[in-house]
Structures are given as structure tokens and as C-alpha cells.
Design a protein around this motif. Structure first.
Motif, PDB file in Angstrom:
ATOM      1  N   GLY A 359       0.803  -1.210   0.000  1.00 11.09           N
ATOM      2  CA  GLY A 359       0.000   0.000   0.000  1.00 11.09           C
ATOM      3  C   GLY A 359       0.837   1.262   0.000  1.00 11.09           C
ATOM      4  N   THR A 360       0.198   2.347  -0.388  1.00  8.74           N
ATOM      5  CA  THR A 360       0.829   3.664  -0.443  1.00  8.74           C
ATOM      6  C   THR A 360       0.165   4.582   0.575  1.00  8.74           C
ATOM      7  OG1 THR A 360      -0.683   4.333  -2.205  1.00  8.74           O
ATOM      8  CG2 THR A 360       1.413   3.360  -2.872  1.00  8.74           C
ATOM      9  N   ALA A 361       0.536   5.840   0.560  1.00 10.69           N
ATOM     10  CA  ALA A 361       0.030   6.780   1.559  1.00 10.69           C
ATOM     11  C   ALA A 361      -1.492   6.872   1.537  1.00 10.69           C
ATOM     12  CB  ALA A 361       0.647   8.154   1.327  1.00 10.69           C
ATOM     13  N   GLU A 362      -2.085   6.703   0.377  1.00 10.75           N
ATOM     14  CA  GLU A 362      -3.541   6.815   0.284  1.00 10.75           C
ATOM     15  C   GLU A 362      -4.252   5.713   1.048  1.00 10.75           C
ATOM     16  OE1 GLU A 362      -5.301   5.548  -3.643  1.00 10.75           O
ATOM     17  OE2 GLU A 362      -3.187   5.594  -4.215  1.00 10.75           O
ATOM     18  N   HIS A 363      -3.532   4.586   1.283  1.00  8.08           N
ATOM     19  CA  HIS A 363      -4.101   3.493   2.075  1.00  8.08           C
ATOM     20  C   HIS A 363      -3.734   3.605   3.554  1.00  8.08           C
ATOM     21  CE1 HIS A 363      -3.666   1.773  -2.064  1.00  8.08           C
ATOM     22  NE2 HIS A 363      -4.920   1.457  -1.824  1.00  8.08           N
ATOM     23  N   GLY A 364      -2.964   4.619   3.904  1.00 12.62           N
ATOM     24  CA  GLY A 364      -2.554   4.785   5.283  1.00 12.62           C
ATOM     25  C   GLY A 364      -1.525   3.781   5.743  1.00 12.62           C
ATOM     26  N   THR A 365      -0.804   3.166   4.810  1.00 13.79           N
ATOM     27  CA  THR A 365       0.129   2.092   5.167  1.00 13.79           C
ATOM     28  C   THR A 365       1.530   2.398   4.656  1.00 13.79           C
ATOM     29  OG1 THR A 365      -0.572   0.897   3.180  1.00 13.79           O
ATOM     30  CG2 THR A 365      -1.640   0.291   5.238  1.00 13.79           C
ATOM     31  N   ILE A 366       1.893   3.667   4.637  1.00 12.40           N
ATOM     32  CA  ILE A 366       3.179   4.027   4.063  1.00 12.40           C
ATOM     33  C   ILE A 366       4.317   3.916   5.069  1.00 12.40           C
ATOM     34  CG2 ILE A 366       3.043   6.485   4.590  1.00 12.40           C
ATOM     35  CD1 ILE A 366       4.446   4.758   1.390  1.00 12.40           C
ATOM     36  N   HIS A 367       4.021   3.633   6.335  1.00 17.58           N
ATOM     37  CA  HIS A 367       5.103   3.414   7.288  1.00 17.58           C
ATOM     38  C   HIS A 367       5.987   2.284   6.767  1.00 17.58           C
ATOM     39  CE1 HIS A 367       3.543   6.083  10.367  1.00 17.58           C
ATOM     40  NE2 HIS A 367       2.350   5.547  10.205  1.00 17.58           N
ATOM     41  N   HIS A 368       7.280   2.559   6.708  1.00 16.17           N
ATOM     42  CA  HIS A 368       8.176   1.576   6.120  1.00 16.17           C
ATOM     43  C   HIS A 368       8.506   0.463   7.101  1.00 16.17           C
ATOM     44  CE1 HIS A 368       8.728   3.644   2.342  1.00 16.17           C
ATOM     45  NE2 HIS A 368       8.863   4.780   3.010  1.00 16.17           N
ATOM     46  N   VAL A 369       8.993  -0.648   6.569  1.00 15.60           N
ATOM     47  CA  VAL A 369       9.369  -1.764   7.424  1.00 15.60           C
ATOM     48  C   VAL A 369      10.495  -1.338   8.367  1.00 15.60           C
ATOM     49  CG1 VAL A 369       8.629  -3.526   5.779  1.00 15.60           C
ATOM     50  CG2 VAL A 369      10.977  -2.659   5.673  1.00 15.60           C
ATOM     51  N   HIS A 370      10.571  -2.012   9.492  1.00 12.89           N
ATOM     52  CA  HIS A 370      11.582  -1.750  10.523  1.00 12.89           C
ATOM     53  C   HIS A 370      11.402  -0.372  11.170  1.00 12.89           C
ATOM     54  CE1 HIS A 370      14.632  -5.118   9.545  1.00 12.89           C
ATOM     55  NE2 HIS A 370      13.461  -5.417   8.992  1.00 12.89           N
ATOM     56  N   THR A 371      10.174   0.119  11.207  1.00 11.02           N
ATOM     57  CA  THR A 371       9.873   1.363  11.923  1.00 11.02           C
ATOM     58  C   THR A 371       8.715   1.099  12.890  1.00 11.02           C
ATOM     59  OG1 THR A 371       8.265   2.165  10.281  1.00 11.02           O
ATOM     60  CG2 THR A 371      10.584   2.756   9.942  1.00 11.02           C
ATOM     61  N   PRO A 372       8.617   1.879  13.989  1.00 11.92           N
ATOM     62  CA  PRO A 372       7.590   1.619  15.009  1.00 11.92           C
ATOM     63  C   PRO A 372       6.159   1.769  14.524  1.00 11.92           C
ATOM     64  CG  PRO A 372       9.339   3.011  15.891  1.00 11.92           C
ATOM     65  CD  PRO A 372       9.564   2.927  14.412  1.00 11.92           C
ATOM     66  N   GLY A 373       5.958   2.546  13.436  1.00 15.06           N
ATOM     67  CA  GLY A 373       4.611   2.769  12.938  1.00 15.06           C
ATOM     68  C   GLY A 373       4.133   1.776  11.906  1.00 15.06           C
ATOM     69  N   TYR A 374       5.007   0.882  11.464  1.00 15.48           N
ATOM     70  CA  TYR A 374       4.653  -0.064  10.402  1.00 15.48           C
ATOM     71  C   TYR A 374       3.558  -1.033  10.861  1.00 15.48           C
ATOM     72  CZ  TYR A 374       4.755  -4.177   7.465  1.00 15.48           C
ATOM     73  OH  TYR A 374       4.372  -5.237   6.673  1.00 15.48           O
ATOM     74  N   ASP A 375       2.715  -1.433   9.928  1.00 17.09           N
ATOM     75  CA  ASP A 375       1.786  -2.545  10.148  1.00 17.09           C
ATOM     76  C   ASP A 375       1.508  -3.205   8.810  1.00 17.09           C
ATOM     77  OD1 ASP A 375       0.182  -4.306  11.535  1.00 17.09           O
ATOM     78  OD2 ASP A 375      -1.573  -2.986  11.589  1.00 17.09           O
ATOM     79  N   PHE A 376       1.370  -4.514   8.828  1.00 19.45           N
ATOM     80  CA  PHE A 376       1.018  -5.249   7.618  1.00 19.45           C
ATOM     81  C   PHE A 376      -0.408  -4.885   7.227  1.00 19.45           C
ATOM     82  CE2 PHE A 376      -0.553  -8.831   5.184  1.00 19.45           C
ATOM     83  CZ  PHE A 376       0.509  -9.119   4.341  1.00 19.45           C
ATOM     84  N   ASN A 377      -0.656  -4.791   5.928  1.00 20.02           N
ATOM     85  CA  ASN A 377      -1.960  -4.408   5.396  1.00 20.02           C
ATOM     86  C   ASN A 377      -2.811  -5.664   5.194  1.00 20.02           C
ATOM     87  OD1 ASN A 377      -4.155  -3.341   4.091  1.00 20.02           O
ATOM     88  ND2 ASN A 377      -2.986  -2.306   2.493  1.00 20.02           N
ATOM     89  N   ASP A 378      -3.808  -5.854   6.040  1.00 19.07           N
ATOM     90  CA  ASP A 378      -4.644  -7.055   5.957  1.00 19.07           C
ATOM     91  C   ASP A 378      -5.385  -7.166   4.625  1.00 19.07           C
ATOM     92  OD1 ASP A 378      -3.959  -8.033   8.478  1.00 19.07           O
ATOM     93  OD2 ASP A 378      -5.558  -6.909   9.474  1.00 19.07           O
ATOM     94  N   ALA A 379      -5.515  -6.064   3.890  1.00 16.24           N
ATOM     95  CA  ALA A 379      -6.225  -6.084   2.612  1.00 16.24           C
ATOM     96  C   ALA A 379      -5.512  -6.924   1.563  1.00 16.24           C
ATOM     97  CB  ALA A 379      -6.421  -4.664   2.088  1.00 16.24           C
ATOM     98  N   ILE A 380      -4.223  -7.257   1.760  1.00 14.87           N
ATOM     99  CA  ILE A 380      -3.506  -8.044   0.751  1.00 14.87           C
ATOM    100  C   ILE A 380      -3.344  -9.506   1.155  1.00 14.87           C
ATOM    101  CG2 ILE A 380      -2.271  -5.999  -0.034  1.00 14.87           C
ATOM    102  CD1 ILE A 380       0.277  -7.174   1.283  1.00 14.87           C
ATOM    103  N   LEU A 381      -3.940  -9.922   2.261  1.00 17.40           N
ATOM    104  CA  LEU A 381      -3.784 -11.309   2.704  1.00 17.40           C
ATOM    105  C   LEU A 381      -4.295 -12.303   1.665  1.00 17.40           C
ATOM    106  CD1 LEU A 381      -4.748 -11.008   6.484  1.00 17.40           C
ATOM    107  CD2 LEU A 381      -2.520 -11.729   5.574  1.00 17.40           C
ATOM    108  N   THR A 382      -5.490 -12.064   1.135  1.00 17.98           N
ATOM    109  CA  THR A 382      -6.029 -13.009   0.165  1.00 17.98           C
ATOM    110  C   THR A 382      -5.288 -12.929  -1.169  1.00 17.98           C
ATOM    111  OG1 THR A 382      -7.757 -11.405  -0.396  1.00 17.98           O
ATOM    112  CG2 THR A 382      -8.312 -13.120   1.195  1.00 17.98           C
ATOM    113  N   LEU A 383      -4.821 -11.753  -1.543  1.00 21.40           N
ATOM    114  CA  LEU A 383      -4.039 -11.635  -2.776  1.00 21.40           C
ATOM    115  C   LEU A 383      -2.731 -12.408  -2.651  1.00 21.40           C
ATOM    116  CD1 LEU A 383      -3.498 -10.476  -5.585  1.00 21.40           C
ATOM    117  CD2 LEU A 383      -2.573  -8.432  -4.463  1.00 21.40           C
ATOM    118  N   GLY A 384      -2.066 -12.278  -1.506  1.00 22.43           N
ATOM    119  CA  GLY A 384      -0.825 -13.017  -1.305  1.00 22.43           C
ATOM    120  C   GLY A 384      -1.050 -14.512  -1.307  1.00 22.43           C
ATOM    121  N   ALA A 385      -2.110 -14.964  -0.644  1.00 19.38           N
ATOM    122  CA  ALA A 385      -2.431 -16.388  -0.658  1.00 19.38           C
ATOM    123  C   ALA A 385      -2.746 -16.853  -2.075  1.00 19.38           C
ATOM    124  CB  ALA A 385      -3.611 -16.662   0.272  1.00 19.38           C
ATOM    125  N   ALA A 386      -3.461 -16.023  -2.827  1.00 16.73           N
ATOM    126  CA  ALA A 386      -3.801 -16.371  -4.209  1.00 16.73           C
ATOM    127  C   ALA A 386      -2.558 -16.463  -5.081  1.00 16.73           C
ATOM    128  CB  ALA A 386      -4.774 -15.345  -4.777  1.00 16.73           C
TER     129      ALA A 386
END
Length: 399
Positions: A359-386
Motif C-alpha cells: 500500500g501507499t500513503a492513500e491506504h494509510g500504510t506508508i510506514h516503512h518496514v523496521h519502523t515503530p509505525g509499520y503494520d502489515f496491510n490485511d487487505a492483501i492477505l487473500t491476494l498473497g495467498a492467491a
């Protein structure tokens, strides 16, 4: 979010995958300590009817599944289990319950996505032939769990013709994939230099001291010339300083007798890696000698560069394209100077690695990995599994 019949079918799994992902997020475990996470993974896999092996590299889990179509090929799909030593920002309902530890790189999501794929393939064994090994690896973050799994005979116990990895990436839009053939991620090395002098009183006896902070100061500047003046401009390298330690804040009038500096070095080519170690060592000793001190240098080659293979990368591109369309898949993205210990598995078997957009800033998920604000975007769970399921179909069955 892209539309695809497989993604739509996997949507029915989404509530469970979100629950699994958030449960793992609440209970982060760092490298080689992932006992609760590994037990959760093994329990789900057994519940769905897979053959499960635990205890590889301490807390690693591998499950295997045979398809019902004819076929003798086997492939491995890998996810990572471990968290990081980072204090998470407060306020999330599913936030870390362990002080100083959090899933700041999305391994909770990687694990949940591969579990979703495993469940789907168990329920649809007539869609492929051959064998799939689901590899849940511990200790990716700096401790080399991938190397340990390989050394403990991962591919002897679970022979595969190819192995595949995937990582989420903030800044890439949801529904997009990126990969490349060849050098994708960099080698990761850690170095430490200890400068030693005699120290002394910073006021009354400065002229009597051999000051270890002086070679440290000059070394910090000199080490940056390795990339700018020794590495060919068309080649890539990074040297960064991450830690400086010396003296005591309670005694600022004391010149320390010892100071330590450490950092990281990144590269793709073996000759560049050799060059950085040689020059860093030479500069440390030269600066120490110039100020009457000594230097002790330690250079540790941790992760090799992640090098993907052309045939398997083409399979990954085909699988991703089938899900989201060619316009959402970059088959030749720029390499990154990040590192990944999936590289050890790619040294042992051919394979590929892809980035899935978190995700990008428009999804509110722009916190980069290895930072305290990061969180995985649950919206891509099914896409990743697919993606994992489509990869199995492309390699072992329904292309």
C-alpha cells in the motif's frame, strides 16, 4: 484491489487469515524464539490435514502436500516467522503485547498468507500434481535462520526442484507485484572497529593522553571514501555507521581509552564485497597509526546477495500476471540494497523472489518496514495467498 476468481474464492478465508495475522502480531517472537508462533502454524496445518515436521533450525516448520494430478516435480514456498526488537507505537487493537518487540517487517502477514494458500490447496488437491513444501522459517532478521535450515538438511529432507519467496513492500500500491532476474537484494555484512589508546584527563592531562576519539573521527569521514573513490561508479555499494560507543556520559572530562564504531556494508558483486572489507580494514589501521593508537577490525559476511533465476522468475511473473494483469507486474524492477536470508535457499536451489505491494500513503500504510509505525496491510492477505496458489498451478498443474 484486483478482481480474479481465485482471489474472490479466497475471500471466504479472509476473516480467519486476519485473525491469524493479528494473533501473531499481538505475540511477537524474535529469531529462534518463535515457539508460540511455530506451534500455531503447526496446529493449523495439521488441522487441515497436512504432513507437518517441526523443529528444523529450532523453531522452523515444514509441511508437505501431494497433488492428485500426475507429476513428480516438487517446489518449496517459504514464509518467515520472526519479529524485531522495536517498540511499537501504541493504540492498535491488535498491537504487540510484548514490550520492545513487534512485527515491524510483516512476517506475521507472510505467515498468514502461506497458511491461507496451504488450506486452499488441501481443499483443491485435484488442481495440481507433484509436491508442495510449505516452509516456515525462523530468524530471518539478522540471525540467518535460512542458512541454518539449509545446513540442517532442509532440501535433503524435503527435496524440491525450485523454491520461492515473497515479501510485502510499503510504497508499492496494493494489487501490484515487482521482481527481477539476477541480483535483486544485496549482500549484508556487519563490521566493527575498536580504536584503543591510553585515555586520560580531558582537562589537566589531555597532552599526556593517546586519544582514541581522534582516529575514530577521521575514520568516520574516511570510510565514506570507499564507495565514492574506490567502488566503480557503475557498481553499487553502501557503507553506513549504525553505532558509536565510548566514554561515560557521567564523566565528560575523561578521554576514553577505547571507542567502538560499527555498521553495515551492502553490495552485489563478490569483488566489491572484497574491496570494501580490504579498504575498511586498511583505513582503520591507518587512522589509528596516525594518532598513536591501535585498531581491531572485525568484518562479518552475513547474508549473500539474493540472486534470482530466470526460469523461476518467469514462472513468478506468469503467476502474478494471471492474478492482476501484466500492467500491475514489473518483471524488471530496480534492485534494492536491502537484504534477505532467503538468499541462502536460492544458493541451494533455483528459485525466485517477489515483492507484493503493501500500500501507499492513500491506504494509510506508508510506514516503512523496521519502523515503530509499520503494520502489515490485511487487505492483501487473500491476494498473497492467491499468488502462492497460482504459482503452484503454474508450476505443477493448471497453468
Amino acid at each position: 484491489m484486483p478482481q480474479n476468481s481465485l482471489i474472490a474464492e479466497l475471500k471466504s478465508y479472509e476473516p480467519e487469515l486476519v485473525q491469524i495475522r493479528r494473533d501473531i502480531h499481538r505475540h511477537p517472537e524474535v529469531g529462534f524464539e518463535e515457539t508460540r508462533t511455530a506451534a500455531l502454524v503447526a496446529d493449523r496445518l495439521r488441522r487441515w490435514g497436512l504432513d507437518v515436521t517441526e523443529g528444523i533450525a529450532g523453531t522452523g516448520v515444514v509441511a508437505t502436500l501431494k497433488g492428485r494430478l500426475p507429476g513428480q516435480r516438487a517446489i518449496g514456498l517459504r514464509a518467515d516467522l520472526d519479529a524485531l526488537h522495536i517498540q511499537e507505537v501504541p493504540g492498535r487493537d491488535h498491537g504487540s503485547t510484548v514490550p520492545g518487540k513487534m512485527h515491524a517487517c510483516g512476517h506475521d502477514g507472510h505467515t498468514a498468507m502461506l497458511l491461507g494458500a496451504a488450506r486452499y490447496l488441501v481443499e483443491h488437491p485435484a488442481d495440481f500434481g507433484g509436491t508442495v513444501a510449505f516452509i516456515f522459517q525462523p530468524a530471518e532478521e539478522g540471525l540467518g535462520g535460512g542458512r541454518v535450515m539449509v545446513e540442517e538438511g532442509l532440501f535433503d529432507r524435503f527435496p524440491v526442484d525450485a523454491v520461492y519467496g515473497m515479501h510485502n513492500m510499503p510504497g508499492i500500491p496494493v494489487g501490484e507485484f515487482r521482481t527481477r532476474t539476477g541480483a535483486f537484494l544485496a549482500a549484508s555484512d556487519t563490521w566493527t572497529v575498536i580504536f584503543r589508546g591510553t585515555g586520560g584527563h580531558g582537562g589537566a592531562g589531555a597532552h599526556l593522553a593517546t586519544d582514541a576519539t581522534l582516529p575514530l573521527a577521521h575514520f568516520i569521514l574516511a570510510v565514506q571514501t570507499i564507495v565514492s573513490r574506490n567502488v566503480k561508479a557503475s557498481e553499487t555499494a553502501v557503507i553506513s555507521i549504525g553505532s558509536i560507543a565510548g566514554g561515560d556520559a557521567g564523566s565528560p572530562n575523561i578521554i576514553p581509552s577505547q571507542v567502538t564504531v560499527s555498521g553495515t556494508a551492502r553490495s552485489y558483486e563478490p569483488k566489491v564485497r572484497d574491496l570494501m572489507e580490504t579498504r575498511l580494514t586498511a583505513l582503520a589501521h591507518a587512522q589509528a597509526a596516525a594518532f598513536g593508537c591501535s585498531a581491531e577490525v572485525s568484518y562479518s559476511r552475513r547474508y549473500p546477495p539474493l540472486i534470482t533465476h530466470a526460469e523461476q522468475t518467469a514462472v513468478s511473473v506468469a503467476a502474478a500476471t494471471a492474478l492482476v494483469g501484466a500492467d500491475k507486474v514489473d518483471p524488471d524492477c530496480l534492485p534494492s540494497t536491502g537484504s534477505e536470508d532467503f538468499s541462502f535457499m536460492l544458493e541451494a536451489r533455483p528459485g525466485s523472489f517477489v515483492m507484493i505491494g503493501n500500500g501507499t500513503a492513500e491506504h494509510g500504510t506508508i510506514h516503512h518496514v523496521h519502523t515503530p509505525g509499520y503494520d502489515f496491510n490485511d487487505a492483501i492477505l487473500t491476494l498473497g495467498a492467491a499468488y502462492w496458489v497460482q504459482l503452484v498451478h503454474t508450476e505443477l498443474g493448471l497453468a
